[in-house]
Design an enzyme around this catalytic site. Structure first.
Site, PDB file in Angstrom:
ATOM      1  CD  GLU A  43       0.475  24.345  60.527  1.00 53.53           C
ATOM      2  OE1 GLU A  43      -0.696  24.046  60.223  1.00 53.53           O
ATOM      3  OE2 GLU A  43       1.250  23.573  61.120  1.00 53.53           O
ATOM      4  CD  GLN A  89       9.435  28.845  55.710  1.00 57.43           C
ATOM      5  OE1 GLN A  89       9.263  27.648  55.574  1.00 57.43           O
ATOM      6  NE2 GLN A  89       9.636  29.384  56.906  1.00 57.43           N
ATOM      7  CG  HIS A 114      11.130  22.034  59.133  1.00 48.95           C
ATOM      8  ND1 HIS A 114      10.268  22.777  59.895  1.00 48.95           N
ATOM      9  CD2 HIS A 114      10.414  20.961  58.705  1.00 48.95           C
ATOM     10  CE1 HIS A 114       9.093  22.192  59.937  1.00 48.95           C
ATOM     11  NE2 HIS A 114       9.146  21.093  59.214  1.00 48.95           N
TER      12      HIS A 114
END
Ligand SMILES: C[S@@+](CC[C@H](N)C(=O)[O-])C[C@H]1O[C@@H](n2cnc3c(N)ncnc32)[C@H](O)[C@@H]1O
Length: 243
Positions: A43, A89, A114
């Site tokens: 995750e 990320q 996001h």
């Protein structure tokens, strides 16, 4: 409707868990089949650590659960038997090192920044490290409609528009516009792209050969690729994938 996740909410401790409520149905539909055996799960996004015990309770004992976050404070939130790695990320070098240490992954869930460019960078760098039969899930895709996250309606740079292009690429076996739309090798691996409210799921299932049509009559079964061949779809057979 109740499910593992809605029941789990009542057992949470002081570690905050934040998810949109519609995700629990999607998780149940997509991830229940991964509970039968230990899996490798990644995750992106830890925040206050609330999802770490949830995934630990959900997946089978012996699963390898890896979490990443850009915030160094998250390192302290690892549970016994889980790993929290600190990094960006969108950083290919960090993701390569992560995959080398902890991959391949059966399920990858992006609940990080996001920001659309980050979602795309993570997908491109981690898709090769998704195991056969695995799922790549990107959540909070409604940010694709928010300019502040690199989105906006029909903005080519948004993750939702990227996922629509994945659908094109998955079908790149079939068109008869070889020059305009050459075969894309991801078609060999991309089994499906499923879009839920704010979650996109891409499934990896490798095809070793171009798709075939089956003709069956009176118990006789014949396979054919004529539909591809008569369209001159050469690149699907001998294209940039090197076959
Ligand atoms: C929505 S929260 C994660 C919530 C958590 N998964 C949960 O279910 O409770 C998003 C997290 O992504 C992290 N984040 C933001 N930008 C990032 C980046 N570029 N790389 C990695 N993590 C990032 C933030 O620090 C934050 O902790």
């Amino acid at each position: 409707m109740t499910n593992f996740f809605t029941d789990y909410l009542k057992t949470t401790d002081d570690r905050l868990l934040t998810k949109w409520t519609q995700y629990f149905d999607t998780y149940t539909r997509e991830l229940t089949r991964f509970r039968a055996r230990p899996v490798s799960f990644l995750e992106i996004g830890v925040f206050k650590g609330g999802s770490i015990p949830m995934w630990k309770a959900f997946f089978a004992p012996g699963s390898r659960l890896t979490f990443i976050d850009i915030d160094p404070a998250c390192a302290a939130l690892a549970e016994p038997g889980t790993t929290v790695a600190i990094g960006n990320q969108a950083d290919p070098a960090f993701l390569a090192e992560l995959a080398a240490q902890h991959g391949p992954f059966d399920v990858i869930l992006d609940d990080g920044s996001h920001v659309c460019a980050h979602q795309i960078a993570s997908f491109e760098n981690l898709w090769p490290h998704l195991a056969e039969g695995g799922l790549y899930m990107v959540e909070d895709c409604h940010t694709s409609y928010w300019p502040g996250f690199g989105g906006g309606y029909r903005n080519e740079a948004s993750f939702i528009e990227y996922s629509k292009r994945l659908i094109d690429r998955m079908h790149s076996w079939y068109t008869d516009q070889d020059d305009l739309f050459p075969f894309d090798p991801i078609a060999r691996e991309l089994h499906s792209v499923r879009t839920y409210d704010s979650i996109v799921v891409a499934e990896k299932r490798t095809k070793t050969e171009p798709p075939t049509t089956v003709y069956a009559q009176n118990g006789q079964v014949r396979l054919s690729r004529r539909a591809l061949e008569i369209r001159g779809r050469k690149s699907a057979f001998a294209g940039k994938d090197g076959t």
